[in-house]
Motif scaffolding. Sequence first.
Motif, PDB file in Angstrom:
ATOM      1  N   LYS A   1       0.856  -1.183   0.000  1.00  0.00           N
ATOM      2  CA  LYS A   1       0.000   0.000   0.000  1.00  0.00           C
ATOM      3  C   LYS A   1       0.890   1.231   0.000  1.00  0.00           C
ATOM      4  N   SER A   2       0.365   2.308  -0.588  1.00  0.00           N
ATOM      5  CA  SER A   2       1.115   3.554  -0.628  1.00  0.00           C
ATOM      6  C   SER A   2       0.159   4.729  -0.792  1.00  0.00           C
ATOM      7  N   VAL A   3       0.605   5.890  -0.333  1.00  0.00           N
ATOM      8  CA  VAL A   3      -0.159   7.120  -0.554  1.00  0.00           C
ATOM      9  C   VAL A   3       0.161   7.701  -1.928  1.00  0.00           C
ATOM     10  N   ILE A   4       1.223   7.233  -2.555  1.00  0.00           N
ATOM     11  CA  ILE A   4       1.605   7.707  -3.893  1.00  0.00           C
ATOM     12  C   ILE A   4       0.551   7.237  -4.892  1.00  0.00           C
ATOM     13  N   LYS A   5       0.097   8.146  -5.741  1.00  0.00           N
ATOM     14  CA  LYS A   5      -0.994   7.831  -6.667  1.00  0.00           C
ATOM     15  C   LYS A   5      -0.534   7.488  -8.088  1.00  0.00           C
ATOM     16  N   SER A   6       0.750   7.534  -8.334  1.00  0.00           N
ATOM     17  CA  SER A   6       1.280   7.295  -9.672  1.00  0.00           C
ATOM     18  C   SER A   6       2.027   5.965  -9.735  1.00  0.00           C
ATOM     19  N   THR A   7       1.571   5.067 -10.616  1.00  0.00           N
ATOM     20  CA  THR A   7       2.263   3.779 -10.752  1.00  0.00           C
ATOM     21  C   THR A   7       3.667   3.985 -11.323  1.00  0.00           C
ATOM     22  N   SER A   8       3.830   4.921 -12.237  1.00  0.00           N
ATOM     23  CA  SER A   8       5.165   5.152 -12.805  1.00  0.00           C
ATOM     24  C   SER A   8       6.119   5.717 -11.751  1.00  0.00           C
ATOM     25  N   GLU A   9       5.621   6.553 -10.855  1.00  0.00           N
ATOM     26  CA  GLU A   9       6.463   7.062  -9.768  1.00  0.00           C
ATOM     27  C   GLU A   9       6.878   5.915  -8.844  1.00  0.00           C
ATOM     28  N   LEU A  10       5.956   5.010  -8.555  1.00  0.00           N
ATOM     29  CA  LEU A  10       6.272   3.851  -7.712  1.00  0.00           C
ATOM     30  C   LEU A  10       7.289   2.942  -8.398  1.00  0.00           C
ATOM     31  N   GLU A  11       7.143   2.753  -9.697  1.00  0.00           N
ATOM     32  CA  GLU A  11       8.113   1.941 -10.446  1.00  0.00           C
ATOM     33  C   GLU A  11       9.513   2.531 -10.316  1.00  0.00           C
ATOM     34  N   ARG A  12       9.619   3.850 -10.498  1.00  0.00           N
ATOM     35  CA  ARG A  12      10.927   4.519 -10.384  1.00  0.00           C
ATOM     36  C   ARG A  12      11.482   4.426  -8.963  1.00  0.00           C
ATOM     37  N   LEU A  13      10.620   4.605  -7.977  1.00  0.00           N
ATOM     38  CA  LEU A  13      11.036   4.555  -6.573  1.00  0.00           C
ATOM     39  C   LEU A  13      11.594   3.181  -6.203  1.00  0.00           C
ATOM     40  N   ILE A  14      10.870   2.133  -6.560  1.00  0.00           N
ATOM     41  CA  ILE A  14      11.302   0.761  -6.242  1.00  0.00           C
ATOM     42  C   ILE A  14      12.567   0.405  -7.023  1.00  0.00           C
TER      43      ILE A  14
END
Length: 179
Positions: free
Chosen positions: A48-61
């Motif tokens: 779960k995350s408060v981040i709403k962008s899948t592309s941002e999550l991809e970059r973060l991980i």
Amino acid sequence: MITYIAFLRGINVSGKNKIPMIELRELCENIKLQDVQTYIQSGNIVFKSVIKSTSELERLIAAAILKRFDLEVPIIVKTVEQLSAILNENPFASNDENIKKQLYFVLINEKLNIEALSKFRAEVFTNEEFSISDSCIYLKCSAGYGKAKLNNNLIERKLKVRATTRNYKTMNKLLEMVG
């Protein structure tokens, strides 16, 4: 908080790109992802995350994995709704357990090149069928994925996209994990 599923490509395959799942969970928790769970060694993460962008999550991980493990790992993140839609739109869906074992989902998150797609659609693969949507290439491999010519590497090369493949059982288990 939004629930997501991350699909890592090419980890823990034939002893290459090793990432222990316990360390992957810890890494995700360190970058503020919540309720992190992994499923099997091939790199499936529910979180779960408060981040709403899948592309941002991809970059973060991806950045965290690069920093911690020195590995460049392609990652595709989907929402529960997106994963559900992929499974519900499966053109090869069947109640037959033998057919379920032949089903694979090649996950993509890039627009497909029209010209490459047109050429690809014209190809024929013995004992293999495919159907293409905006977020998934559905495969039915009658002789099994291990013997399939139509595989993740070929799809990436021909369609010029990042992709990662999961079988029917894994996709359903991940959806089950998110409740």
